[in-house]
Write an enzyme that holds these catalytic residues in place. Structure first.
Site, PDB file in Angstrom:
ATOM      1  N   CYS A 177       0.826  -1.204   0.000  1.00  0.00           N
ATOM      2  CA  CYS A 177       0.000   0.000   0.000  1.00  0.00           C
ATOM      3  C   CYS A 177       0.865   1.262   0.000  1.00  0.00           C
ATOM      4  O   CYS A 177       2.054   1.222   0.300  1.00  0.00           O
ATOM      5  CB  CYS A 177      -0.954  -0.003   1.184  1.00  0.00           C
ATOM      6  SG  CYS A 177      -0.147   0.286   2.761  1.00  0.00           S
ATOM      7  N   CYS A 196       0.848   3.824   2.059  1.00  0.00           N
ATOM      8  CA  CYS A 196       1.399   4.263   3.344  1.00  0.00           C
ATOM      9  C   CYS A 196       2.589   3.396   3.763  1.00  0.00           C
ATOM     10  O   CYS A 196       3.448   3.849   4.518  1.00  0.00           O
ATOM     11  CB  CYS A 196       0.339   4.349   4.431  1.00  0.00           C
ATOM     12  SG  CYS A 196      -0.495   2.829   4.862  1.00  0.00           S
TER      13      CYS A 196
END
Length: 146
Positions: free
Chosen positions: A52, A54
């Site tokens: 992802c 993040c």
């Protein structure tokens, strides 16, 4: 333009793995490797890696930079959520019922016991420096000087 999704994901995963390995983190890909690593004496920082945004923009840079500190874990390891599913499940089982399974996340072990936990909610939406500060506060409390 056609793009092969599997090839694209393999490249992202390869990059994410190599980033962690270059920083000195050991990849744990099987439940047996997790069990062995978590049984080591001293402190162990576990990063639950992910593809992802993040993870790539916040957690991995924090993992790489936080270890440049006077006190740091004896061992650096990582499991890859969504990729090494059995290893990740074994790690999360070990972390216990109080651990909210999230990726990315960090768990600090001391002599095989969970002493600190930084979940996705403390990573996503934060800048890498705040995650580094959080990790280093845990290193200060639980780790020995290098």
């Amino acid at each position: 333009m056609n793009m092969d999704y599997d090839l694209f994901m393999q490249e992202i995963t390869r990059t994410a793995r190599s980033e962690m390995e270059a920083a000195g983190y050991e990849q744990l890909r099987t439940p047996e490797e997790v069990e062995e690593a978590f049984a080591r004496p001293g402190t162990t920082l576990v990063m639950v890696n992910s593809v992802c945004g993040c993870a790539g923009g916040i957690a991995r840079p924090a993992a790489v930079n936080a270890i440049h500190y006077d006190k740091r874990p004896n061992h650096l390891v990582t499991v890859f959520a969504g990729q090494d599913k059995e290893a990740t499940a074994a790690a999360r089982y070990f972390f216990g019922e109080d651990h909210i399974p999230s990726s990315p996340s960090f768990v600090l072990l001391k002599d095989g016991k969970v002493v600190a936990d930084i979940g996705r909610h403390e990573i996503e939406g934060h800048d890498p420096m705040s995650v580094i500060t959080n990790l280093q506060a845990n290193f200060e409390q639980y780790c020995e000087e290098v």
